[in-house]
Write an enzyme that holds these catalytic residues in place. Structure first.
Site, short mmCIF file in Angstrom:
data_model
loop_
_atom_site.label_atom_id
_atom_site.label_comp_id
_atom_site.label_asym_id
_atom_site.label_seq_id
_atom_site.Cartn_x
_atom_site.Cartn_y
_atom_site.Cartn_z
N TRP A 149 59.42 171.71 -2.47
CA TRP A 149 59.87 172.49 -3.63
C TRP A 149 61.20 173.16 -3.35
O TRP A 149 62.08 173.18 -4.21
CB TRP A 149 58.81 173.52 -4.05
CG TRP A 149 57.51 172.86 -4.43
CD1 TRP A 149 56.29 173.05 -3.84
CD2 TRP A 149 57.29 171.91 -5.50
NE1 TRP A 149 55.35 172.27 -4.46
CE2 TRP A 149 55.92 171.57 -5.46
CE3 TRP A 149 58.11 171.31 -6.44
CZ2 TRP A 149 55.36 170.65 -6.37
CZ3 TRP A 149 57.56 170.41 -7.34
CH2 TRP A 149 56.20 170.08 -7.30
N ASP A 163 60.49 181.59 -5.54
CA ASP A 163 59.52 180.72 -6.20
C ASP A 163 58.16 181.13 -5.63
O ASP A 163 57.86 180.87 -4.47
CB ASP A 163 59.84 179.26 -5.87
CG ASP A 163 58.80 178.30 -6.43
OD1 ASP A 163 57.81 178.74 -7.02
OD2 ASP A 163 59.00 177.07 -6.26
N LYS A 198 48.94 177.37 -10.93
CA LYS A 198 48.34 177.51 -9.61
C LYS A 198 47.40 178.72 -9.58
O LYS A 198 46.28 178.61 -9.12
CB LYS A 198 49.41 177.67 -8.53
CG LYS A 198 50.51 176.61 -8.56
CD LYS A 198 50.07 175.27 -8.00
CE LYS A 198 50.96 174.10 -8.39
NZ LYS A 198 52.38 174.22 -8.11
C1 LIG Z 1 53.69 173.33 -8.20
C2 LIG Z 1 54.92 173.98 -7.69
C3 LIG Z 1 56.17 173.81 -8.31
C4 LIG Z 1 56.38 172.88 -9.50
O1 LIG Z 1 55.91 173.47 -10.63
P1 LIG Z 1 56.08 172.76 -12.08
O2 LIG Z 1 55.52 173.81 -12.96
O3 LIG Z 1 55.28 171.50 -12.02
O4 LIG Z 1 57.52 172.50 -12.30
C5 LIG Z 1 57.26 174.48 -7.79
N1 LIG Z 1 57.13 175.29 -6.71
C6 LIG Z 1 55.95 175.48 -6.09
C7 LIG Z 1 55.88 176.39 -4.93
C8 LIG Z 1 54.82 174.83 -6.57
O5 LIG Z 1 53.63 175.03 -5.95
#
Ligand SMILES: *Cc1c(COP(=O)(O)O)cnc(C)c1O
Length: 354
Positions: free
Chosen positions: A100, A167, A191
């Site tokens: 990511w 993030d 998540k």
């Molecule tokens: C799942 C995830 C993403 C991607 O998220 P989307 O909503 O599918 O764009 C980005 N960063 C992390 C840390 C993730 O776990």
């Protein structure tokens, strides 16, 4: 039949949240109308949005500190470029701790200079780099606090006066940290908050307005702030479900209470990984994630037996990501400790079967 859902994302939500969300699809607040067939400008929905944003700030202890909460679309992936679009003038620093982060770096490079502060790519991202320098002239520093795929998590934040962006898709609302250390936090809902389709963005307003480029409206944080996440039609069902989850979290003692549950779950699983000679952990011990535990069998000849045993115990979603292999047990907020106990019992039981 109870299924023990260890899915990495979209992932488990509290049962009562599912129930209330389903009810609202049929009949919202006894209005005789569905949540998904009323105007997003209606009083009912405006209240839902306000409650979702205010609960977010309250749970993170960011009320009255200059922050705004937004529920946007495009996933965490859109935030990879939106953060850079709004905040990258000259140069930004990124810590590369996995897939990511790598994607975030790629997008940011479209808008300016990006320095990789450090990377753990040399060991397939099984640790968090430490002790790197941060040039004070950087526009911001970007971190991925929890690496969902590799099962590592940042435990200590870098000391710097440069604005921090994170993030937090897979560990937001899971443990108490000083969230005011961040100027911007984003997290895809799927998540630890709700269904996919919305992204929570927490933003300190004073970091905006510093870039020279023209920003298209849909990518402009300022516009979304001014329009209170209703510049265009918001994803009403995901926002409502997030609101329910945040409410559930608050009623159950907030982040402090969930953190203690989460650390018990993490200890249970990691103790088993460490003490059971059939398994080995993937992530460096000190950097282990409290949300995603990555591990594998030392001997692949036991795979079929173990997979079968998991299936018989109604364990779902434990396969590792293809870039790591093995297994990944995601133990998000809504997963009960009893499910972790079931997995640990199966791991113990494997010793009697081989
Ligand atoms: C799942 C995830 C993403 C991607 O998220 P989307 O909503 O599918 O764009 C980005 N960063 C992390 C840390 C993730 O776990």
């Amino acid at each position: 039949m109870k299924i023990h859902n260890f899915s990495a994302g979209p992932s488990i939500l509290p049962k009562e949240v599912m129930k209330k969300a389903s009810d609202a699809v049929l009949n919202l607040n006894n209005s005789g109308l569905s949540l998904i067939e009323i105007s997003h400008r209606s009083k009912d929905f405006v209240e839902i949005m306000n409650r979702a944003t205010s609960l977010s700030l309250e749970l993170l202890n960011l009320e009255n500190k200059g922050y705004k909460a937004l529920f946007l679309q495009g996933g965490a992936s859109l935030q990879f470029l939106m953060t850079a679009y709004n905040l990258l003038n000259n140069k930004a620093g990124y810590l590369n701790t996995g897939s990511w982060s790598t994607k975030a770096i790629k997008e940011a490079r479209l808008f300016g200079d990006v320095v990789e502060l450090a990377s753990s790519k040399d060991k397939n991202f099984n640790y968090i780099p430490k002790g790197y320098d941060i040039n004070p002239s950087l526009d911001y520093v970007h971190l991925t606090t929890n690496n969902t795929i590799f099962g590592t998590q940042i435990k200590t934040l870098p000391k710097t006066d440069v604005p921090l962006i994170a993030d937090m898709s897979s560990d937001i609302f899971s443990k108490s940290i000083d969230f005011s250390k961040f100027s911007l936090i984003y997290a895809g809902a799927q998540k630890n908050m709700g269904p996919s389709g919305t992204t929570l963005v927490i933003i300190k307003e004073d970091i905006l307005g510093k870039v020279n480029r023209v920003i298209p409206s849909m990518l402009d944080y300022k516009i979304h702030i001014d329009k209170e996440s209703m510049f265009n039609t918001p994803p009403v069902f995901p926002v409502y479900t997030c609101m329910l989850t945040l409410n559930w979290l608050k009623e159950n003692g907030g982040i402090t209470a969930i953190e203690s549950k989460n650390s018990k779950k993490a200890s249970l699983i990691y103790n088993e990984i460490d003490s059971n000679e059939l398994f080995e952990g993937f992530a460096a011990t000190e950097d282990r994630s409290s949300m995603n535990a990555t591990f594998s069998l030392r001997n692949l000849k036991h795979k079929e037996t173990f997979d079968k045993m998991c299936q018989n115990a109604n364990i779902s979603g434990v396969n590792g990501h293809r870039s790591v292999g093995g297994y990944r047990a995601s133990i998000y907020n809504a997963l009960d400790i009893s499910s972790v106990n079931v997995l640990v019992e199966v791991m113990k039981e494997l010793k009697n079967k081989v």
